[in-house]
Enzyme design. Sequence first.
Site, mmCIF file in Angstrom:
data_model
loop_
_atom_site.group_PDB
_atom_site.id
_atom_site.type_symbol
_atom_site.label_atom_id
_atom_site.label_comp_id
_atom_site.label_asym_id
_atom_site.label_seq_id
_atom_site.Cartn_x
_atom_site.Cartn_y
_atom_site.Cartn_z
ATOM 1 N N ASN A 156 0.944 -0.761 3.090
ATOM 2 C CA ASN A 156 0.152 -2.066 2.709
ATOM 3 C C ASN A 156 0.846 -2.074 1.881
ATOM 4 O O ASN A 156 0.056 -1.579 0.957
ATOM 5 C CB ASN A 156 -1.282 -1.981 2.821
ATOM 6 C CG ASN A 156 -2.135 -2.847 3.400
ATOM 7 O OD1 ASN A 156 -1.605 -3.697 3.999
ATOM 8 N ND2 ASN A 156 -3.081 -2.436 3.251
ATOM 9 N N HIS A 199 6.304 6.928 -10.323
ATOM 10 C CA HIS A 199 4.773 5.345 -10.204
ATOM 11 C C HIS A 199 5.783 4.319 -9.624
ATOM 12 O O HIS A 199 5.835 2.843 -9.639
ATOM 13 C CB HIS A 199 4.240 6.058 -10.888
ATOM 14 C CG HIS A 199 2.611 4.677 -11.068
ATOM 15 N ND1 HIS A 199 1.831 5.361 -9.750
ATOM 16 C CD2 HIS A 199 2.438 3.878 -11.775
ATOM 17 C CE1 HIS A 199 0.896 4.331 -10.154
ATOM 18 N NE2 HIS A 199 1.601 3.367 -11.454
ATOM 19 N N GLN A 204 0.873 4.736 5.204
ATOM 20 C CA GLN A 204 -0.188 5.076 5.903
ATOM 21 C C GLN A 204 0.019 5.990 7.205
ATOM 22 O O GLN A 204 0.876 4.991 7.864
ATOM 23 C CB GLN A 204 -1.895 4.451 5.582
ATOM 24 C CG GLN A 204 -2.316 4.514 4.177
ATOM 25 C CD GLN A 204 -3.364 3.870 4.121
ATOM 26 O OE1 GLN A 204 -4.302 4.496 4.859
ATOM 27 N NE2 GLN A 204 -4.109 2.695 3.618
ATOM 28 N N HIS A 212 4.195 4.030 -1.221
ATOM 29 C CA HIS A 212 2.836 4.807 -0.500
ATOM 30 C C HIS A 212 2.851 3.852 1.466
ATOM 31 O O HIS A 212 2.877 2.959 0.810
ATOM 32 C CB HIS A 212 1.290 5.212 -0.637
ATOM 33 C CG HIS A 212 0.735 4.683 -1.460
ATOM 34 N ND1 HIS A 212 0.001 3.459 -2.135
ATOM 35 C CD2 HIS A 212 -0.567 4.422 -0.087
ATOM 36 C CE1 HIS A 212 -0.242 2.846 -2.041
ATOM 37 N NE2 HIS A 212 -1.265 2.031 -0.538
ATOM 38 N N CYS A 222 -2.985 7.357 -12.405
ATOM 39 C CA CYS A 222 -2.481 7.129 -10.595
ATOM 40 C C CYS A 222 -2.944 7.873 -9.479
ATOM 41 O O CYS A 222 -2.672 9.313 -9.847
ATOM 42 C CB CYS A 222 -1.401 6.709 -10.754
ATOM 43 S SG CYS A 222 -0.611 6.683 -8.703
ATOM 44 N N HIS A 275 1.215 2.546 -6.507
ATOM 45 C CA HIS A 275 2.102 3.626 -6.317
ATOM 46 C C HIS A 275 2.838 3.279 -5.420
ATOM 47 O O HIS A 275 2.460 3.209 -4.282
ATOM 48 C CB HIS A 275 1.276 5.138 -6.753
ATOM 49 C CG HIS A 275 2.271 6.474 -6.639
ATOM 50 N ND1 HIS A 275 3.044 7.282 -7.358
ATOM 51 C CD2 HIS A 275 3.189 6.642 -5.503
ATOM 52 C CE1 HIS A 275 3.465 8.010 -7.452
ATOM 53 N NE2 HIS A 275 4.063 7.982 -6.163
ATOM 54 N N CYS A 296 0.363 9.888 -7.638
ATOM 55 C CA CYS A 296 0.977 10.829 -9.188
ATOM 56 C C CYS A 296 1.173 12.261 -9.318
ATOM 57 O O CYS A 296 0.160 13.020 -8.633
ATOM 58 C CB CYS A 296 0.851 9.798 -10.605
ATOM 59 S SG CYS A 296 1.855 8.974 -10.753
ATOM 60 N N SER A 310 -4.726 -1.188 -2.861
ATOM 61 C CA SER A 310 -5.243 0.074 -3.537
ATOM 62 C C SER A 310 -4.228 0.385 -4.976
ATOM 63 O O SER A 310 -4.985 0.676 -6.395
ATOM 64 C CB SER A 310 -6.639 0.488 -3.158
ATOM 65 O OG SER A 310 -5.913 2.175 -2.683
HETATM 66 P P1 H2U Z 1 -4.051 1.384 0.348
HETATM 67 O O1 H2U Z 1 -2.368 2.065 0.662
HETATM 68 O O2 H2U Z 1 -4.805 0.056 2.019
HETATM 69 O O3 H2U Z 1 -3.850 1.385 -1.127
HETATM 70 O O4 H2U Z 1 -5.071 2.874 0.537
HETATM 71 C C1 H2U Z 1 -4.773 4.049 -0.072
HETATM 72 C C2 H2U Z 1 -5.543 4.907 0.849
HETATM 73 O O5 H2U Z 1 -5.621 6.593 0.198
HETATM 74 C C3 H2U Z 1 -6.159 4.894 1.195
HETATM 75 O O6 H2U Z 1 -6.764 4.691 2.662
HETATM 76 C C4 H2U Z 1 -6.683 6.704 -0.100
HETATM 77 C C5 H2U Z 1 -7.638 6.008 0.351
HETATM 78 O O7 H2U Z 1 -8.578 6.137 1.440
HETATM 79 N N1 H2U Z 1 -6.806 7.878 -1.004
HETATM 80 C C6 H2U Z 1 -7.073 8.736 -0.884
HETATM 81 O O8 H2U Z 1 -7.238 9.328 0.628
HETATM 82 N N2 H2U Z 1 -7.291 9.610 -1.920
HETATM 83 C C7 H2U Z 1 -7.801 9.378 -3.038
HETATM 84 O O9 H2U Z 1 -8.326 9.780 -3.912
HETATM 85 C C8 H2U Z 1 -7.876 7.539 -3.063
HETATM 86 C C9 H2U Z 1 -6.788 7.010 -2.677
HETATM 87 ZN ZN ZN Z 2 1.101 6.590 -9.337
#
Ligand code: H2U
Ligand code: ZN
Length: 351
Positions: free
Chosen positions: A155, A115, A170, A168, A52, A166, A55, A163
């Site tokens: 999201n 996680h 934004q 989170h 992940c 975990h 993490c 994606s």
């Molecule tokens: P989601 O909440 O839509 O899953 O998006 C996770 C965000 O994490 C996504 O905007 C970022 C992606 O650009 N990301 C990083 O900043 N670093 C990473 O190593 C993978 C994903």
């Molecule tokens: Zn994680």
Amino acid sequence: MSKFSIENHPHKRLNPLTGDWILVSPHRAKRPWQGQVEKAVSDERPKYDPACYLCPGNERAGGKYNPQYQGTFVFTNDFSALLTDSPEGKENEDPLFQATSETGICKVICFSDDHSLTIPEMEVEDIRKVVDVWCEQFSELASNPRINYVQIFENKGAIMGCSNPHPHGQIWSSSSVPTEPEKESKTQKEYFEIHGTTLLGDYLKAELINKDRILIENKHFVALVPYWAVWPFETMVISKRPVQNIAMLTISERDSLADIYRKLTIKYDNLFEVSFAYSAGFHQAPTDGKDYPEWHLHMHFYPPLLRSSSVKKFMVGYEMLASPQRDITAEQAAQRLRDLPDVHYKKQTNK
Ligand code: H2U
Ligand code: ZN
């Protein structure tokens, strides 16, 4: 012909925040539901996943490593949709071909180092820390003269294109006010100029008297299914006091926000006994330094699930081409959510 009633007859409802109308077809929801509500496959996850990128201690894209954080952790999105240093410019000679540069800052917020958790499974004290991080991040971004709007959102769930499971969220902050908050800015201003009170303050007062669409009320916040909901189990969380942004919340209001976020998402998980997917986020006043007394802080929750852990509502056909439509009414959805237990299904002792 019988007298029109919104419980029985097709009608349109106005969303006063956006000016959009939505078609409601309550007669269709009266069809008996015979399908078995299937149990979702277990979504048990380890507390730490070596694969992940959120993490603690793990590598992210571009070779950066997360610290061994405990609790929350914020970093600048490695794939930011907006950049701070892109050049300013415009294309505006032809009214049919308008473009303008946009700058901003995008961040990712890990809600927990664990996680395996999601908001409804977190302790309220830990969600409270997420609220503090939102407030701090908002204040920091708002003080940047090039940032005029801060969009905080979550999201959740693969079905929403998230994606990573975990926990989170934004923050995307930008030099201009994006489309949805811009619409709400206009309607709230118009309302405030006529009435001298906030649109959502008056709406909330009326809803608290009526009670049909109220889900949860605590000291400073209310969670409800808005009269104009589009998604089957769409909800809003509205502050009782009209505040322009999250950073204006008092300590006690922040406690209430953490509490209602948890209680609402527990109801959501209990609906189909699945980690309930949604896109949720705050709408608040622009951060261009002006005063926006008409702006009333609130959250929208837009969940796609309709009938079970796998049957989602599609926004297709008529909805893409004409107007959003729903069968189950806002009042029926509120009733279903209200009737659910307040304890998360994984923690119910009789299971
Ligand atoms: P989601 O909440 O839509 O899953 O998006 C996770 C965000 O994490 C996504 O905007 C970022 C992606 O650009 N990301 C990083 O900043 N670093 C990473 O190593 C993978 C994903
Ligand atoms: Zn994680």
